[in-house]
Scaffold this motif. Structure first.
Motif, PDB file in Angstrom:
ATOM      1  N   ARG A 222      20.739   6.603  27.826  1.00 46.69           N
ATOM      2  CA  ARG A 222      20.313   6.284  26.677  1.00 46.69           C
ATOM      3  C   ARG A 222      18.742   6.474  26.617  1.00 46.69           C
ATOM      4  O   ARG A 222      17.977   6.865  26.122  1.00 46.69           O
ATOM      5  CB  ARG A 222      20.662   4.603  26.190  1.00 46.69           C
ATOM      6  CG  ARG A 222      19.462   4.606  25.098  1.00 46.69           C
ATOM      7  CD  ARG A 222      20.950   4.085  24.039  1.00 46.69           C
ATOM      8  NE  ARG A 222      19.747   3.326  22.703  1.00 46.69           N
ATOM      9  CZ  ARG A 222      19.645   3.977  21.775  1.00 46.69           C
ATOM     10  NH1 ARG A 222      20.136   5.222  20.958  1.00 46.69           N
ATOM     11  NH2 ARG A 222      18.249   3.602  20.733  1.00 46.69           N
ATOM     12  N   PHE A 223      18.024   6.359  28.088  1.00 43.99           N
ATOM     13  CA  PHE A 223      16.535   5.911  28.628  1.00 43.99           C
ATOM     14  C   PHE A 223      16.189   7.761  28.194  1.00 43.99           C
ATOM     15  O   PHE A 223      15.414   8.225  27.555  1.00 43.99           O
ATOM     16  CB  PHE A 223      16.140   5.269  29.318  1.00 43.99           C
ATOM     17  CG  PHE A 223      15.900   4.265  29.631  1.00 43.99           C
ATOM     18  CD1 PHE A 223      17.229   3.170  28.689  1.00 43.99           C
ATOM     19  CD2 PHE A 223      14.775   3.001  29.673  1.00 43.99           C
ATOM     20  CE1 PHE A 223      16.882   1.726  28.749  1.00 43.99           C
ATOM     21  CE2 PHE A 223      14.854   2.485  29.388  1.00 43.99           C
ATOM     22  CZ  PHE A 223      15.319   0.933  28.953  1.00 43.99           C
ATOM     23  N   ALA A 224      17.403   8.150  28.415  1.00 45.35           N
ATOM     24  CA  ALA A 224      16.634  10.209  29.270  1.00 45.35           C
ATOM     25  C   ALA A 224      16.993  10.683  27.334  1.00 45.35           C
ATOM     26  O   ALA A 224      16.537  11.705  27.375  1.00 45.35           O
ATOM     27  CB  ALA A 224      17.770  10.708  29.955  1.00 45.35           C
ATOM     28  N   MET A 225      17.886   9.735  26.833  1.00 43.98           N
ATOM     29  CA  MET A 225      18.127  10.572  26.031  1.00 43.98           C
ATOM     30  C   MET A 225      17.174  10.169  24.658  1.00 43.98           C
ATOM     31  O   MET A 225      16.137  11.466  23.542  1.00 43.98           O
ATOM     32  CB  MET A 225      18.910   9.571  24.910  1.00 43.98           C
ATOM     33  CG  MET A 225      20.667  10.898  25.142  1.00 43.98           C
ATOM     34  SD  MET A 225      21.747  10.533  23.829  1.00 43.98           S
ATOM     35  CE  MET A 225      21.641  11.127  23.007  1.00 43.98           C
ATOM     36  N   LEU A 226      16.573   9.135  24.635  1.00 46.30           N
ATOM     37  CA  LEU A 226      14.709   9.146  24.146  1.00 46.30           C
ATOM     38  C   LEU A 226      14.208   9.604  24.756  1.00 46.30           C
ATOM     39  O   LEU A 226      13.100  10.382  24.064  1.00 46.30           O
ATOM     40  CB  LEU A 226      14.760   7.437  23.498  1.00 46.30           C
ATOM     41  CG  LEU A 226      16.184   6.577  23.207  1.00 46.30           C
ATOM     42  CD1 LEU A 226      15.719   5.080  23.246  1.00 46.30           C
ATOM     43  CD2 LEU A 226      16.099   6.970  21.353  1.00 46.30           C
ATOM     44  N   LEU A 227      14.206   9.543  25.700  1.00 43.98           N
ATOM     45  CA  LEU A 227      13.089   9.814  26.894  1.00 43.98           C
ATOM     46  C   LEU A 227      12.030  11.905  25.696  1.00 43.98           C
ATOM     47  O   LEU A 227      11.151  12.202  26.036  1.00 43.98           O
ATOM     48  CB  LEU A 227      12.144   9.485  28.414  1.00 43.98           C
ATOM     49  CG  LEU A 227      11.813   8.233  27.974  1.00 43.98           C
ATOM     50  CD1 LEU A 227      12.632   7.849  29.495  1.00 43.98           C
ATOM     51  CD2 LEU A 227      10.510   8.117  27.838  1.00 43.98           C
ATOM     52  N   HIS A 228      13.417  12.742  26.146  1.00 44.19           N
ATOM     53  CA  HIS A 228      13.390  13.624  25.947  1.00 44.19           C
ATOM     54  C   HIS A 228      13.767  14.379  25.122  1.00 44.19           C
ATOM     55  O   HIS A 228      13.952  15.586  24.410  1.00 44.19           O
ATOM     56  CB  HIS A 228      14.374  14.670  26.931  1.00 44.19           C
ATOM     57  CG  HIS A 228      14.219  13.758  28.486  1.00 44.19           C
ATOM     58  ND1 HIS A 228      12.843  14.789  29.165  1.00 44.19           N
ATOM     59  CD2 HIS A 228      14.036  12.892  29.691  1.00 44.19           C
ATOM     60  CE1 HIS A 228      12.383  14.390  29.885  1.00 44.19           C
ATOM     61  NE2 HIS A 228      13.180  13.735  30.810  1.00 44.19           N
ATOM     62  N   ARG A 229      14.434  13.493  23.846  1.00 38.96           N
ATOM     63  CA  ARG A 229      15.577  14.025  22.004  1.00 38.96           C
ATOM     64  C   ARG A 229      16.097  14.439  22.538  1.00 38.96           C
ATOM     65  O   ARG A 229      16.065  15.738  21.620  1.00 38.96           O
ATOM     66  CB  ARG A 229      13.307  14.151  21.759  1.00 38.96           C
ATOM     67  CG  ARG A 229      12.231  13.506  21.790  1.00 38.96           C
ATOM     68  CD  ARG A 229      11.364  14.502  20.453  1.00 38.96           C
ATOM     69  NE  ARG A 229      10.485  13.810  20.643  1.00 38.96           N
ATOM     70  CZ  ARG A 229       9.549  12.880  19.708  1.00 38.96           C
ATOM     71  NH1 ARG A 229       9.906  13.715  18.511  1.00 38.96           N
ATOM     72  NH2 ARG A 229       8.725  11.597  19.757  1.00 38.96           N
ATOM     73  N   ILE A 230      17.028  14.255  23.206  1.00 38.69           N
ATOM     74  CA  ILE A 230      18.157  14.435  23.537  1.00 38.69           C
ATOM     75  C   ILE A 230      19.453  14.189  22.364  1.00 38.69           C
ATOM     76  O   ILE A 230      19.402  13.332  22.426  1.00 38.69           O
ATOM     77  CB  ILE A 230      18.765  14.478  24.987  1.00 38.69           C
ATOM     78  CG1 ILE A 230      17.954  15.007  25.564  1.00 38.69           C
ATOM     79  CG2 ILE A 230      19.821  15.477  25.277  1.00 38.69           C
ATOM     80  CD1 ILE A 230      17.896  14.088  27.404  1.00 38.69           C
ATOM     81  N   PRO A 231      19.925  15.349  21.786  1.00 37.99           N
ATOM     82  CA  PRO A 231      20.328  14.939  20.743  1.00 37.99           C
ATOM     83  C   PRO A 231      22.528  14.689  20.492  1.00 37.99           C
ATOM     84  O   PRO A 231      22.365  13.467  20.344  1.00 37.99           O
ATOM     85  CB  PRO A 231      20.430  15.848  19.057  1.00 37.99           C
ATOM     86  CG  PRO A 231      20.543  17.008  20.401  1.00 37.99           C
ATOM     87  CD  PRO A 231      19.387  17.120  21.503  1.00 37.99           C
ATOM     88  N   ASP A 232      22.963  15.159  21.811  1.00 34.38           N
ATOM     89  CA  ASP A 232      23.668  15.121  22.910  1.00 34.38           C
ATOM     90  C   ASP A 232      24.169  14.758  23.827  1.00 34.38           C
ATOM     91  O   ASP A 232      23.869  16.194  24.485  1.00 34.38           O
ATOM     92  CB  ASP A 232      25.042  16.374  21.845  1.00 34.38           C
ATOM     93  CG  ASP A 232      26.436  16.456  22.197  1.00 34.38           C
ATOM     94  OD1 ASP A 232      26.682  15.447  22.921  1.00 34.38           O
ATOM     95  OD2 ASP A 232      27.058  17.185  21.898  1.00 34.38           O
TER      96      ASP A 232
ATOM     97  N   ALA B 129      15.762  22.261  39.380  1.00 32.05           N
ATOM     98  CA  ALA B 129      14.931  20.519  38.160  1.00 32.05           C
ATOM     99  C   ALA B 129      15.621  20.045  37.938  1.00 32.05           C
ATOM    100  O   ALA B 129      17.024  20.292  38.601  1.00 32.05           O
ATOM    101  CB  ALA B 129      14.741  21.681  37.177  1.00 32.05           C
ATOM    102  N   LEU B 130      14.997  18.650  38.815  1.00 27.41           N
ATOM    103  CA  LEU B 130      15.947  17.348  38.993  1.00 27.41           C
ATOM    104  C   LEU B 130      16.428  17.354  37.086  1.00 27.41           C
ATOM    105  O   LEU B 130      15.997  17.475  36.381  1.00 27.41           O
ATOM    106  CB  LEU B 130      14.688  16.237  38.798  1.00 27.41           C
ATOM    107  CG  LEU B 130      14.463  15.058  39.647  1.00 27.41           C
ATOM    108  CD1 LEU B 130      15.733  15.578  40.980  1.00 27.41           C
ATOM    109  CD2 LEU B 130      13.714  14.370  39.887  1.00 27.41           C
ATOM    110  N   HIS B 131      17.498  16.496  37.431  1.00 23.51           N
ATOM    111  CA  HIS B 131      18.353  16.918  36.409  1.00 23.51           C
ATOM    112  C   HIS B 131      17.709  15.255  35.099  1.00 23.51           C
ATOM    113  O   HIS B 131      17.512  14.384  36.105  1.00 23.51           O
ATOM    114  CB  HIS B 131      19.671  16.644  37.144  1.00 23.51           C
ATOM    115  CG  HIS B 131      20.643  16.311  35.888  1.00 23.51           C
ATOM    116  ND1 HIS B 131      20.836  15.020  34.365  1.00 23.51           N
ATOM    117  CD2 HIS B 131      21.764  16.574  34.744  1.00 23.51           C
ATOM    118  CE1 HIS B 131      21.588  15.687  33.611  1.00 23.51           C
ATOM    119  NE2 HIS B 131      22.272  16.508  33.727  1.00 23.51           N
ATOM    120  N   PRO B 132      17.827  15.239  34.122  1.00 24.78           N
ATOM    121  CA  PRO B 132      16.817  14.293  33.537  1.00 24.78           C
ATOM    122  C   PRO B 132      17.487  13.111  33.555  1.00 24.78           C
ATOM    123  O   PRO B 132      16.403  12.530  33.285  1.00 24.78           O
ATOM    124  CB  PRO B 132      16.447  15.268  31.623  1.00 24.78           C
ATOM    125  CG  PRO B 132      18.025  15.856  32.064  1.00 24.78           C
ATOM    126  CD  PRO B 132      18.081  16.170  33.427  1.00 24.78           C
TER     127      PRO B 132
END
Ligand code: DAH
Length: 330
Positions: free
Chosen positions: A304-314, A98-101
């Protein structure tokens, strides 16, 4: 004669058949021997002996050739059968990665700007003071140069702390008009929930002769871009400061988790900060020798964009190399 024909018929392969041919027609072959005996035959029988021998030779030669052809075609058939690939066969499904987020997010950002006619520029990860700081109007005493933020190497070199030096390099190498983005990794001495020592940015720069480029152009493209990335969000431009832009703004979107009502992620403000931007400071143009031009620039953090788009907490989990993280993004 019939027993010889049977023997030829029962040859299993081309080697065996060749062996039989030698036994008949080779130097010490039985038919060869019969021909040799011809000279000892009494004259009155010679003709009949020769005639019947010729018939025998022709019959056996024909039989050998016929068998040879059939063995050859059998050989080709069996080879085709054993080497054939049945492309209609079903197989276990291939397991794909899979492509890294972060890369997936990067691709989406790049896709937007390429469609808007931005070129993609790159620069070195190891930079010098001039490109990373000085030309960007970051004077010697600026806190961003602090040892706490920057990885310094030998000989006044450093790991670039942002992708903004690619602006400088592009302007030094090209004439306006410039319409570029610079995606890439950057480095800072930082490590917590939302910071890693290596992360990714996309820098943007638009420059044209005269006074053609204004804050309005910047506002239009960033609003359009942020709606492309996050859907139907409100976009807010908040006055801020960056040494390389004047005026400078930080850009917020209405919180995509609570639609602006206030939640933990937006710290009850209803807004999420997503990028920095502004009108290019005249000092930057002066550093690269540009005169009578206008432009805008922006910079964003891909994580920052990836965290928001995928709801990654850490954020750190993105770089731990744990395959189970990637599997969630298939
Ligand atoms: N270089 C800035 C940083 O690393 C981001 C940035 C802000 C880039 C404003 C720009 C800009 O081009 O106009 O935080």
């Amino acid at each position: 004669m019939q027993d010889i024909i049977n023997k030829i018929d029962s040859a299993l392969n081309l080697d065996e058949l060749e062996q039989i041919r030698l036994e008949l027609f080779g130097k010490k072959g039985s038919i060869t021997a019969e021909f040799n005996r011809l000279k000892d035959v009494e004259p009155e029988n010679k003709k009949a002996y020769a005639q019947s021998l010729n018939i025998k030779r022709d019959t056996l030669t024909a039989k050998l050739n016929e068998k040879k052809l059939s063995l050859e075609s059998e050989y080709i058939k069996s080879k085709m059968k054993s080497e054939a690939i049945d492309i209609s066969l079903f197989n276990e499904p291939l397991s794909t990665g899979a492509l890294h987020p972060v890369m997936e997010t990067m691709d989406r950002i790049i896709e937007y700007f390429v469609a808007q006619n931005f070129s993609i520029e790159t620069g070195p990860l190891i930079e010098d003071d001039f490109h990373n700081f000085e030309a960007l109007n970051l004077p010697k005493y600026h806190p961003a140069r602090d040892m706490q933020d920057t990885f310094y190497l030998k000989d006044f070199r450093l790991l670039r702390t942002h992708t903004s030096p690619v602006q400088v390099r592009t302007m030094l190498n090209q004439k306006p008009p410039i319409r570029m983005i610079a995606p890439g990794s950057v480095f800072r001495r930082d490590l917590d929930l939302t910071h890693t020592p290596m992360f990714h940015q996309v820098e943007g720069l638009v420059v044209e002769d005269g006074t053609k480029v204004s804050f309005a152009n910047l506002k239009y493209i960033l609003e359009d871009f942020l709606r492309y990335m996050f859907g139907d969000v409100k976009v807010r431009f908040r006055p801020s400061f960056f040494p390389f832009t004047e005026p400078s703004t930080e850009v917020d979107i209405s919180c995509i988790f609570c639609s602006g009502c206030g939640c933990r992620v937006c710290k009850q403000t209803g807004w999420l900060e997503v990028l920095g931007s502004g009108v290019v400071d005249p000092n930057v143009f002066e550093a690269v020798g540009y005169k009578n031009v206008s432009g805008y620039a922006f910079g964003l953090g891909v994580e920052r964009f990836a965290m928001l788009l995928h709801r990654i907490p850490d954020l750190r989990s993105l770089f731990e190399g744990d395959i189970r993280l990637l599997e969630q993004f298939k």
